[in-house]
Enzyme design. Structure first.
Site, PDB file in Angstrom:
ATOM      1  N   HIS A 232      55.963 -39.238  39.785  1.00  0.00           N
ATOM      2  CA  HIS A 232      54.932 -38.379  40.366  1.00  0.00           C
ATOM      3  C   HIS A 232      54.429 -37.407  39.311  1.00  0.00           C
ATOM      4  O   HIS A 232      55.049 -37.263  38.248  1.00  0.00           O
ATOM      5  CB  HIS A 232      55.502 -37.584  41.550  1.00  0.00           C
ATOM      6  CG  HIS A 232      56.548 -36.575  41.140  1.00  0.00           C
ATOM      7  ND1 HIS A 232      57.860 -36.924  40.898  1.00  0.00           N
ATOM      8  CD2 HIS A 232      56.477 -35.239  40.898  1.00  0.00           C
ATOM      9  CE1 HIS A 232      58.548 -35.847  40.543  1.00  0.00           C
ATOM     10  NE2 HIS A 232      57.727 -34.814  40.518  1.00  0.00           N
TER      11      HIS A 232
ATOM     12  N   HIS B  99      56.416 -38.126  35.821  1.00  0.00           N
ATOM     13  CA  HIS B  99      57.857 -38.052  35.561  1.00  0.00           C
ATOM     14  C   HIS B  99      58.632 -38.478  36.795  1.00  0.00           C
ATOM     15  O   HIS B  99      58.076 -38.572  37.892  1.00  0.00           O
ATOM     16  CB  HIS B  99      58.239 -36.633  35.125  1.00  0.00           C
ATOM     17  CG  HIS B  99      57.855 -35.561  36.103  1.00  0.00           C
ATOM     18  ND1 HIS B  99      56.559 -35.106  36.241  1.00  0.00           N
ATOM     19  CD2 HIS B  99      58.588 -34.868  37.006  1.00  0.00           C
ATOM     20  CE1 HIS B  99      56.518 -34.179  37.174  1.00  0.00           C
ATOM     21  NE2 HIS B  99      57.735 -34.013  37.670  1.00  0.00           N
TER      22      HIS B  99
ATOM     23  N   ARG C 128      74.217 -34.379  39.478  1.00  0.00           N
ATOM     24  CA  ARG C 128      73.247 -33.619  38.684  1.00  0.00           C
ATOM     25  C   ARG C 128      72.439 -32.682  39.581  1.00  0.00           C
ATOM     26  O   ARG C 128      72.107 -33.038  40.711  1.00  0.00           O
ATOM     27  CB  ARG C 128      72.310 -34.602  37.978  1.00  0.00           C
ATOM     28  CG  ARG C 128      71.146 -33.961  37.262  1.00  0.00           C
ATOM     29  CD  ARG C 128      70.335 -35.007  36.502  1.00  0.00           C
ATOM     30  NE  ARG C 128      69.269 -34.392  35.752  1.00  0.00           N
ATOM     31  CZ  ARG C 128      68.025 -34.281  36.214  1.00  0.00           C
ATOM     32  NH1 ARG C 128      67.692 -34.760  37.392  1.00  0.00           N
ATOM     33  NH2 ARG C 128      67.095 -33.690  35.484  1.00  0.00           N
TER      34      ARG C 128
HETATM   35  C1  LIG Z   1      54.159 -26.445  46.184  1.00  0.00           C
HETATM   36  C2  LIG Z   1      54.572 -27.694  46.357  1.00  0.00           C
HETATM   37  C3  LIG Z   1      54.617 -28.712  45.276  1.00  0.00           C
HETATM   38  C4  LIG Z   1      55.445 -29.833  45.879  1.00  0.00           C
HETATM   39  C5  LIG Z   1      54.960 -29.774  47.319  1.00  0.00           C
HETATM   40  C6  LIG Z   1      55.059 -28.288  47.640  1.00  0.00           C
HETATM   41  C7  LIG Z   1      56.539 -27.898  47.820  1.00  0.00           C
HETATM   42  C8  LIG Z   1      57.495 -28.886  47.124  1.00  0.00           C
HETATM   43  C9  LIG Z   1      56.957 -29.479  45.814  1.00  0.00           C
HETATM   44  C10 LIG Z   1      57.633 -30.790  45.435  1.00  0.00           C
HETATM   45  C11 LIG Z   1      58.968 -30.658  44.687  1.00  0.00           C
HETATM   46  C12 LIG Z   1      59.532 -32.058  44.393  1.00  0.00           C
HETATM   47  C13 LIG Z   1      58.476 -33.009  43.803  1.00  0.00           C
HETATM   48  C14 LIG Z   1      57.166 -32.929  44.628  1.00  0.00           C
HETATM   49  C15 LIG Z   1      56.167 -33.960  44.150  1.00  0.00           C
HETATM   50  C16 LIG Z   1      57.520 -33.001  46.080  1.00  0.00           C
HETATM   51  O1  LIG Z   1      57.680 -33.982  46.747  1.00  0.00           O
HETATM   52  O2  LIG Z   1      57.738 -31.699  46.533  1.00  0.00           O
HETATM   53  C17 LIG Z   1      56.636 -31.498  44.546  1.00  0.00           C
HETATM   54  C18 LIG Z   1      55.295 -31.216  45.236  1.00  0.00           C
HETATM   55  C19 LIG Z   1      54.132 -31.356  44.248  1.00  0.00           C
HETATM   56  O3  LIG Z   1      54.198 -30.845  43.123  1.00  0.00           O
HETATM   57  O4  LIG Z   1      53.173 -31.994  44.642  1.00  0.00           O
HETATM   58  O1  LIG Z   2      65.183 -33.365  38.661  1.00  0.00           O
HETATM   59  C1  LIG Z   2      64.314 -33.555  37.816  1.00  0.00           C
HETATM   60  O2  LIG Z   2      64.570 -33.728  36.622  1.00  0.00           O
HETATM   61  C2  LIG Z   2      62.865 -33.622  38.215  1.00  0.00           C
HETATM   62  C3  LIG Z   2      62.529 -32.725  39.368  1.00  0.00           C
HETATM   63  C4  LIG Z   2      61.058 -32.730  39.661  1.00  0.00           C
HETATM   64  O3  LIG Z   2      60.302 -33.489  39.118  1.00  0.00           O
HETATM   65  C5  LIG Z   2      60.504 -31.768  40.635  1.00  0.00           C
HETATM   66  O4  LIG Z   2      61.276 -31.022  41.276  1.00  0.00           O
HETATM   67  O5  LIG Z   2      59.262 -31.751  40.763  1.00  0.00           O
HETATM   68 FE   LIG Z   3      58.200 -32.980  39.459  1.00  0.00          FE
END
Ligand SMILES: C=C1C[C@]23C[C@H]1CC[C@H]2[C@@]12CCC[C@@](C)(C(=O)O1)[C@H]2[C@@H]3C(=O)O
Ligand SMILES: O=C(O)CCC(=O)C(=O)O
Ligand SMILES: [Fe+2]
Length: 354
Positions: free
Chosen positions: A215, A273, A283
Site C-alpha cells: 500500500h 511498501h 515484531r
Molecule cells: C489516517 C489514516 C491513514 C490510514 C487510515 C487512517 C487510520 C489508519 C491508517 C492506516 C495504518 C495502516 C496502513 C493503512 C494503509 C491502513 O490500513 O490504516 C493506513 C491508512 C492510510 O494511510 O491510508
Molecule cells: O510495520 C511496518 O513496517 C509497516 C507499517 C505500515 O506500513 C503502516 O503502519 O502504515
Molecule cells: Fe504504511
C-alpha cells in the site's frame, strides 16, 4: 467453510501451528529469508544535521520515496518506552482488547486489522491499534483498575510531542528540497495526530503469510519506528522486486505519502511498501502519520506547475482523501488526477488567453 476460529476478529495467532487457509497467500518470492540483494541497495541513511540534508532528501525522495533519518532528536529512551508499551498493549487478553475494538460508530481508533485489510480476500498476520487524538478513553477501558493506563498514555503523549518537533523539521527539509519555502511548510503543520501501532506475531509459515499488504500511506509523510526486519519497499522505475528495509539502530524510517505526491505534482511518488512476518520473532512497529490540518487543501504547489507542467491532481483536504482511500484503496490517487483531455484543454485555453 471457515471455522469460527478463522472468522473471529481476534484470531489467536499463538495457538496456530499451521497457517489457516484464510491467512494463506500465494508464496512470497521476496521474503527477506529468500532474498539475497546486495547490501548497497537500500534507502539511504540521512543525518538530519548534515549541511547537505536538503540535497540528500531530494535524491532519496526521487530514487526511493523513503529514507532513514539519524539525529532526529527523538530520545532513544522514549523510543524504547513506546515500543515496550506497544508490546504491553498487544499482550493484553482478547476479552479486554475487544472492549477497545475499532467500531464504525466510534471511528477509526482502536484495535483491529489494518483498515485496508477489507480490500483483500486473505487476512493479514497482524493486529493494529489506531490512535487518533488521545488514546485515553481506550486505555481506560483496557486498564480499568488503578493506574495501568498511565505509562501507556504518557509514552504516546510524549511520542506525539517529540514527533511534532521532528516532523516540523522534516517537512521544512522536504519542502525545501522541492524549492518551497518555510511559509508553505508552516501552513501544513499542526494536523491531527494519527499513530498506528502494529503487531506481527511469530508465524508458522512466514513465506505464505502477509503482515500488511502492499500500500501507500494517505499522508504527507509517515515516520516509522521499527527494530526488527519486516518492512519492504518497492522501488519505482529502477529495479523490480521488493527491497527489505532493515532497521538501522537509532534511525527512523520516513515514507513519502500520497499527499506529498499530490503537492509535489507527482515529482515525489508515494512509496509502495508492505510488512512481512517472521517464524520466530514477534515484531512491532509504530507509524506516525503526518497529514495536514483538517481544512488545509492539498494541491500541486503553484511553483511546481507551469506551462509545460500542468497540475496533475485536483485539490483535496485530508478527510476527503481518507474517505476516497477507504472506498477506492489503490485507485484513490488516480481518482483525483486531472484527466489528460482536461489538461490539454486547460493548456490550450491558457495559450489562447495569453
Ligand atoms: C489516517 C489514516 C491513514 C490510514 C487510515 C487512517 C487510520 C489508519 C491508517 C492506516 C495504518 C495502516 C496502513 C493503512 C494503509 C491502513 O490500513 O490504516 C493506513 C491508512 C492510510 O494511510 O491510508
Ligand atoms: O510495520 C511496518 O513496517 C509497516 C507499517 C505500515 O506500513 C503502516 O503502519 O502504515
Ligand atoms: Fe504504511
Amino acid at each position: 467453510m471457515p471455522s469460527l476460529k478463522d472468522t473471529h476478529p481476534h484470531f489467536d495467532f499463538f495457538s496456530a501451528d499451521s497457517l489457516p487457509d484464510s491467512y494463506t497467500w500465494p508464496p512470497l518470492d521476496d521474503h527477506p529469508s529468500s532474498v539475497h540483494r546486495s547490501d548497497g541497495h537500500h534507502p539511504p541513511v540521512i543525518d538530519l544535521d548534515s549541511p547537505d540534508a536538503v540535497d540528500l532528501v531530494r535524491r532519496a525522495c526521487l530514487d526511493w520515496g523513503a529514507f532513514h533519518v539519524t539525529n532526529h532528536g527523538v530520545p532513544t529512551e522514549l523510543l524504547h518506552r513506546v515500543e515496550s508499551q506497544t508490546r504491553r498493549l498487544f499482550s493484553l487478553p482478547t476479552h479486554l482488547k475487544n472492549l477497545a475494538a475499532r467500531s464504525p460508530d466510534v471511528g477509526v481508533s482502536g484495535f483491529g486489522p489494518a483498515p485496508i485489510s477489507r480490500f483483500f480476500d486473505k487476512r493479514f498476520w497482524s493486529e493494529g491499534f489506531t490512535i487518533i487524538g488521545s488514546p485515553f478513553e481506550h486505555a481506560l477501558r483496557l486498564w480499568p483498575d488503578g493506574l495501568g493506563h498511565v505509562p501507556f498514555c504518557d509514552a504516546m503523549r510524549e511520542y506525539e510531542e517529540a514527533m511534532e518537533g521532528f516532523t516540523g523539521r522534516l517537512m521544512r527539509l522536504a519542502f525545501a528540497s522541492l524549492g518551497l519555502d518555510e511559509s508553505v511548510a508552516s501552513e501544513f503543520r499542526g494536523g491531527p495526530t494519527v499513530i498506528q501501532l502494529n503487531s506481527y506475531p511469530p508465524c508458522p509459515d512466514p513465506g505464505r503469510a502477509m503482515g500488511l499488504a502492499a500500500h501507500t500511506d494517505s499522508t504527507l509523510l509517515t515516520v516509522l519506528h521499527q527494530t526488527a526486519t519486516g518492512l519492504q519497499v518497492l522501488r519505482r522505475g529502477g529495479s523490480t522486486g521488493w527491497t527489505t528495509v532493515r532497521p538501522v539502530p537509532g534511525a527512523l524510517v520516513v515514507h513519502i505519502g500520497d499527499l506529498l505526491h499530490v503537492l509535489s505534482n507527482g515529482r515525489y511518488q508515494s512509496v509502495v511498501h508492505r510488512a512481512v512476518v517472521d517464524r520466530a520473532r514477534h515484531r512491532y512497529s509504530v507509524a506516525y502519520l503526518c497529514g495536514p490540518p483538517a481544512h488545509v487543501k492539498v494541491s500541486p504547489s503553484p511553483t511546481l506547475v507551469g506551462p509545460d507542467r500542468a497540475p496533475a491532481y485536483r485539490a483535496v483536504v485530508w478527510g476527503e482523501y481518507l474517505g476516497l482511500k477507504a472506498k477506492l484503496f489503490d485507485r484513490a490517487l488516480t481518482s483525483i488526477s486531472v484527466p489528460c483531455d482536461v489538461l490539454s484543454i486547460a493548456c490550450f485555453a491558457s495559450e489562447v488567453v495569453h
